[in-house]
Design an enzyme around this catalytic site. Structure first.
Site, PDB file in Angstrom:
ATOM      1  N   GLY A 105      22.027  12.471  48.978  1.00 31.45           N
ATOM      2  CA  GLY A 105      23.056  12.315  47.960  1.00 31.45           C
ATOM      3  C   GLY A 105      24.017  13.485  48.018  1.00 31.45           C
ATOM      4  O   GLY A 105      25.172  13.347  48.438  1.00 31.45           O
TER       5      GLY A 105
ATOM      6  N   GLY B 149      28.564  15.380  41.922  1.00 30.10           N
ATOM      7  CA  GLY B 149      28.373  16.802  42.310  1.00 30.10           C
ATOM      8  C   GLY B 149      27.441  17.457  41.307  1.00 30.10           C
ATOM      9  O   GLY B 149      27.836  17.679  40.150  1.00 30.10           O
TER      10      GLY B 149
ATOM     11  N   GLU C  33      38.315  13.098  40.756  1.00 29.86           N
ATOM     12  CA  GLU C  33      37.123  12.449  40.195  1.00 29.86           C
ATOM     13  C   GLU C  33      36.392  13.400  39.236  1.00 29.86           C
ATOM     14  O   GLU C  33      35.924  12.998  38.172  1.00 29.86           O
ATOM     15  CB  GLU C  33      36.194  12.017  41.332  1.00 29.86           C
ATOM     16  CG  GLU C  33      36.760  10.842  42.111  1.00 29.86           C
ATOM     17  CD  GLU C  33      36.285  10.776  43.552  1.00 29.86           C
ATOM     18  OE1 GLU C  33      37.014  10.224  44.374  1.00 29.86           O
ATOM     19  OE2 GLU C  33      35.179  11.299  43.851  1.00 29.86           O
ATOM     20  N   ARG C  34      36.338  14.668  39.631  1.00 31.87           N
ATOM     21  CA  ARG C  34      35.646  15.648  38.774  1.00 31.87           C
ATOM     22  C   ARG C  34      36.455  15.936  37.503  1.00 31.87           C
ATOM     23  O   ARG C  34      35.887  16.163  36.433  1.00 31.87           O
ATOM     24  CB  ARG C  34      35.365  16.932  39.569  1.00 31.87           C
ATOM     25  CG  ARG C  34      34.290  16.671  40.586  1.00 31.87           C
ATOM     26  CD  ARG C  34      33.879  17.841  41.433  1.00 31.87           C
ATOM     27  NE  ARG C  34      32.762  17.398  42.267  1.00 31.87           N
ATOM     28  CZ  ARG C  34      32.464  17.885  43.448  1.00 31.87           C
ATOM     29  NH1 ARG C  34      33.168  18.876  43.967  1.00 31.87           N
ATOM     30  NH2 ARG C  34      31.428  17.414  44.132  1.00 31.87           N
TER      31      ARG C  34
ATOM     32  N   PRO D  61      19.174   6.426  49.875  1.00 27.15           N
ATOM     33  CA  PRO D  61      17.861   6.881  49.411  1.00 27.15           C
ATOM     34  C   PRO D  61      17.516   8.270  49.953  1.00 27.15           C
ATOM     35  O   PRO D  61      16.922   9.082  49.247  1.00 27.15           O
ATOM     36  CB  PRO D  61      16.907   5.817  49.962  1.00 27.15           C
ATOM     37  CG  PRO D  61      17.745   4.586  50.084  1.00 27.15           C
ATOM     38  CD  PRO D  61      19.126   5.059  50.437  1.00 27.15           C
TER      39      PRO D  61
ATOM     40  N   ILE E 176      24.672   2.774  43.159  1.00 28.40           N
ATOM     41  CA  ILE E 176      26.099   2.480  43.300  1.00 28.40           C
ATOM     42  C   ILE E 176      26.640   1.834  42.015  1.00 28.40           C
ATOM     43  O   ILE E 176      26.264   0.698  41.661  1.00 28.40           O
ATOM     44  CB  ILE E 176      26.358   1.582  44.542  1.00 28.40           C
ATOM     45  CG1 ILE E 176      25.770   2.267  45.788  1.00 28.40           C
ATOM     46  CG2 ILE E 176      27.858   1.316  44.702  1.00 28.40           C
ATOM     47  CD1 ILE E 176      26.195   3.723  46.009  1.00 28.40           C
TER      48      ILE E 176
ATOM     49  N   ALA F 181      29.863  15.734  59.804  1.00 23.85           N
ATOM     50  CA  ALA F 181      30.868  15.294  58.824  1.00 23.85           C
ATOM     51  C   ALA F 181      32.041  14.597  59.520  1.00 23.85           C
ATOM     52  O   ALA F 181      32.659  13.688  58.943  1.00 23.85           O
ATOM     53  CB  ALA F 181      31.365  16.503  58.034  1.00 23.85           C
TER      54      ALA F 181
ATOM     55  N   HIS G  27      21.057  15.333  13.244  1.00 23.54           N
ATOM     56  CA  HIS G  27      20.920  13.961  12.718  1.00 23.54           C
ATOM     57  C   HIS G  27      19.471  13.648  12.349  1.00 23.54           C
ATOM     58  O   HIS G  27      19.191  12.551  11.832  1.00 23.54           O
ATOM     59  CB  HIS G  27      21.375  12.927  13.758  1.00 23.54           C
ATOM     60  CG  HIS G  27      22.855  12.717  13.830  1.00 23.54           C
ATOM     61  ND1 HIS G  27      23.717  13.632  14.391  1.00 23.54           N
ATOM     62  CD2 HIS G  27      23.639  11.683  13.412  1.00 23.54           C
ATOM     63  CE1 HIS G  27      24.952  13.162  14.331  1.00 23.54           C
ATOM     64  NE2 HIS G  27      24.941  11.994  13.734  1.00 23.54           N
TER      65      HIS G  27
HETATM   66  C1  LIG Z   1      24.064   6.594  37.044  1.00 24.04           C
HETATM   67  C2  LIG Z   1      24.461   7.038  38.420  1.00 24.04           C
HETATM   68  C3  LIG Z   1      25.615   6.522  39.000  1.00 24.04           C
HETATM   69  C4  LIG Z   1      25.960   6.881  40.310  1.00 24.04           C
HETATM   70  N1  LIG Z   1      27.058   6.307  40.897  1.00 24.04           N
HETATM   71  C5  LIG Z   1      27.282   6.503  42.230  1.00 24.04           C
HETATM   72  C6  LIG Z   1      28.289   5.763  42.927  1.00 24.04           C
HETATM   73  O1  LIG Z   1      29.026   4.956  42.346  1.00 24.04           O
HETATM   74  N2  LIG Z   1      28.427   5.969  44.264  1.00 24.04           N
HETATM   75  C7  LIG Z   1      27.642   6.843  44.948  1.00 24.04           C
HETATM   76  O2  LIG Z   1      27.810   6.955  46.149  1.00 24.04           O
HETATM   77  N3  LIG Z   1      26.699   7.572  44.307  1.00 24.04           N
HETATM   78  C8  LIG Z   1      26.479   7.411  42.980  1.00 24.04           C
HETATM   79  N4  LIG Z   1      25.494   8.109  42.333  1.00 24.04           N
HETATM   80  C9  LIG Z   1      24.677   9.061  43.089  1.00 24.04           C
HETATM   81  C10 LIG Z   1      24.976  10.504  42.754  1.00 24.04           C
HETATM   82  O3  LIG Z   1      26.242  10.865  43.217  1.00 24.04           O
HETATM   83  C11 LIG Z   1      23.827  11.326  43.364  1.00 24.04           C
HETATM   84  O4  LIG Z   1      22.674  11.074  42.561  1.00 24.04           O
HETATM   85  C12 LIG Z   1      24.155  12.801  43.411  1.00 24.04           C
HETATM   86  O5  LIG Z   1      25.141  13.043  44.384  1.00 24.04           O
HETATM   87  C13 LIG Z   1      22.902  13.637  43.761  1.00 24.04           C
HETATM   88  O6  LIG Z   1      22.284  13.133  44.907  1.00 24.04           O
HETATM   89  P1  LIG Z   1      20.704  12.827  44.887  1.00 24.04           P
HETATM   90  O7  LIG Z   1      20.398  11.993  43.719  1.00 24.04           O
HETATM   91  O8  LIG Z   1      20.331  12.335  46.234  1.00 24.04           O
HETATM   92  O9  LIG Z   1      20.049  14.253  44.633  1.00 24.04           O
HETATM   93  P2  LIG Z   1      19.735  15.361  45.755  1.00 24.04           P
HETATM   94  O10 LIG Z   1      20.886  15.505  46.665  1.00 24.04           O
HETATM   95  O11 LIG Z   1      18.403  15.043  46.320  1.00 24.04           O
HETATM   96  O12 LIG Z   1      19.661  16.652  44.842  1.00 24.04           O
HETATM   97  C14 LIG Z   1      18.593  16.820  43.892  1.00 24.04           C
HETATM   98  C15 LIG Z   1      18.771  18.142  43.199  1.00 24.04           C
HETATM   99  O13 LIG Z   1      18.691  19.190  44.150  1.00 24.04           O
HETATM  100  C16 LIG Z   1      19.462  20.287  43.730  1.00 24.04           C
HETATM  101  N5  LIG Z   1      20.476  20.626  44.770  1.00 24.04           N
HETATM  102  C17 LIG Z   1      21.160  19.763  45.559  1.00 24.04           C
HETATM  103  N6  LIG Z   1      22.012  20.425  46.355  1.00 24.04           N
HETATM  104  C18 LIG Z   1      21.861  21.745  46.068  1.00 24.04           C
HETATM  105  C19 LIG Z   1      22.467  22.946  46.547  1.00 24.04           C
HETATM  106  N7  LIG Z   1      23.429  22.907  47.485  1.00 24.04           N
HETATM  107  N8  LIG Z   1      22.071  24.126  46.008  1.00 24.04           N
HETATM  108  C20 LIG Z   1      21.104  24.158  45.049  1.00 24.04           C
HETATM  109  N9  LIG Z   1      20.501  23.061  44.574  1.00 24.04           N
HETATM  110  C21 LIG Z   1      20.871  21.869  45.065  1.00 24.04           C
HETATM  111  C22 LIG Z   1      20.172  19.862  42.434  1.00 24.04           C
HETATM  112  O14 LIG Z   1      19.407  20.297  41.333  1.00 24.04           O
HETATM  113  C23 LIG Z   1      20.138  18.348  42.537  1.00 24.04           C
HETATM  114  O15 LIG Z   1      20.249  17.704  41.262  1.00 24.04           O
HETATM  115  C24 LIG Z   1      25.161   7.807  41.022  1.00 24.04           C
HETATM  116  C25 LIG Z   1      24.015   8.342  40.416  1.00 24.04           C
HETATM  117  C26 LIG Z   1      23.645   7.957  39.146  1.00 24.04           C
HETATM  118  C27 LIG Z   1      22.380   8.516  38.569  1.00 24.04           C
END
Ligand SMILES: Cc1cc2nc3c(=O)[nH]c(=O)nc-3n(C[C@H](O)[C@H](O)[C@H](O)COP(=O)(O)OP(=O)(O)OC[C@H]3O[C@@H](n4cnc5c(N)ncnc54)[C@H](O)[C@@H]3O)c2cc1C
Length: 377
Positions: free
Chosen positions: A129, A364, A240-241, A126, A155, A176, A338
């Protein structure tokens, strides 16, 4: 003409195509309503060699290569399905194969390949990410065990997973270098999960929150070495990417085809929609971008097969960034062509459009990818 696949891959494609038409397409809307696909489906997918395609036969896998994984991804796109198979097959099982002890491989890989259990990877929390080194879930060594406490969110496969690889802090002071990966099995006391999360898209893909309350697991469930988890995550990210880029490119190709068909058939003001210059130009522009994209993504896939681990984090970041941004841009244009039917859940384009949105965030965020690319300017 693509030159990436051998005739053996194309034969495999035929089998996968038949499987998707028979076992996914007719049931997919029900799975979207349920928020996940049934475990029985995963067992059938395992029986048909669709899971963990790169895992060697000695661990119960089909012993294929990365291109078999691409075939599965592309064929899922053809039936408009977005399930957690890439996470299970192309993330969880490679972590176990590359970093798991022989005992962990023997314990989990045959069951993952057979679809008897479903795999997840738990990194996001929470509170964090994108900035993974700041996770708070921690594992404390106690004799021959680790005791895990914390929470994960978003997840994929979390609701149905039989095993989750949990990113934990084993040394909270080491940043890290204090991150480790530990396998936790379904049924372990203290491990619980939420119902499938209520998302705007990817409705059939199970996504859940996971909770760890004094979860005790044997220390032998550690993948590789303590404190190396972050390095392992980074090592696997390129593949993965690339999988996400493959899926995005295939989605664009498929939806371009669908949109050409729709705009040719439907008449507005007495003419097919494709007859308007605006429609032709949008579709021509999309075709040009998609053709360029396909060429780069296939080149990276060939490079990845020739030298596993050979693509750089920058190349993978560029492929994911461009493919997902272009996908979101053109799916929106295709939906526009469409008209109102594009907004109906009955038409594939509407579902593809909403499902695509997450690709600019998960795996990412685009901003994080630009940061990676900017390091080599
Ligand atoms: C459908 C779905 C499936 C997922 N599956 C998995 C899974 O299987 N396992 C898992 O561990 N996670 C999973 N995730 C989580 C996903 O990897 C994270 O949502 C993602 O890494 C972003 O983290 P966050 O949501 O905490 O956003 P945050 O880290 O809070 O980031 C929010 C926004 O801040 C901005 N931001 C972040 N970093 C930077 C930067 N360095 N520079 C500029 N702007 C930045 C970007 O606009 C970003 O979108 C999933 C998410 C979804 C929605």
């Amino acid at each position: 003409m693509r030159t990436l696949f051998s005739s053996e891959h194309e034969q495999f494609r035929e089998q996968v195509r038949r499987f998707c038409e028979r076992e996914i397409k007719p049931h997919y809307r029900d799975w979207e309503k349920a928020g996940h696909s049934p475990r029985e489906f995963w067992r059938k997918a395992g029986e048909h060699g669709m899971l963990c395609t790169t895992i060697p036969t000695e661990y119960g896998g089909p012993g294929g290569d990365f291109l078999h994984a691409c075939v599965v991804t592309e064929e899922m796109v053809r039936v408009g399905a977005n399930l957690g198979i890439p996470v299970h097959s192309d993330m969880v099982s490679p972590y176990l194969l590359h970093y798991g002890s022989e005992a962990l491989k023997q314990k989990f890989l045959p069951r993952l390949c057979a679809g008897e259990i479903i795999g997840s990877i738990g990194m996001t929390e929470p509170g964090t990410g994108s900035d993974l080194k700041n996770i708070r879930t921690h594992a404390v060594r106690d004799g021959d065990d680790y005791v895990i406490n914390g929470q994960k969110v978003w997840i994929t496969n979390g609701f149905n997973c039989g095993v989750v690889l949990v990113a934990c802090k084993t040394d909270p002071a080491a940043g890290a270098k204090g991150v480790s990966l530990i396998a936790v099995e379904e049924g372990t006391p203290g491990f619980s999960r939420s119902q499938p999360m209520d998302k705007i898209g990817l409705k059939a893909q199970d996504t859940a929150e996971l909770f760890f309350d004094n979860v005790r697991v044997p220390a032998s469930n550690l993948l590789g070495e303590e404190g190396r988890g972050f390095v392992y995550l980074m090592q696997q990210l390129a593949q993965e990417r690339l999988v996400i880029a493959m899926r995005s490119t295939a989605t664009l190709e498929h939806q371009l085809e669908q949109t050409i068909r729709y705009t040719t058939d439907r008449k507005v003001f007495g003419n097919p929609i494709i007859g308007f210059q605006n429609s032709k130009f949008k579709l021509a522009e999309a075709k040009a971008y998609i053709t360029m994209l396909r060429s780069y993504v296939d080149q990276l896939a060939a490079q990845h097969v020739a030298t596993p681990g050979g693509i750089t984090s920058e190349q993978a970041a560029m492929a994911k960034l461009v493919s997902t941004e272009i996908m979101n841009r053109y799916l929106d244009e295709f939906l526009q062509l469409h008209g109102g039917y594009g907004y109906s859940a009955e038409y594939e384009i509407g579902r593809a459009w909403v499902d695509a949105r997450v690709s600019r965030i998960a795996g990412g965020a685009s901003e994080v990818l630009k940061d990676i690319i900017s390091r080599n300017l």
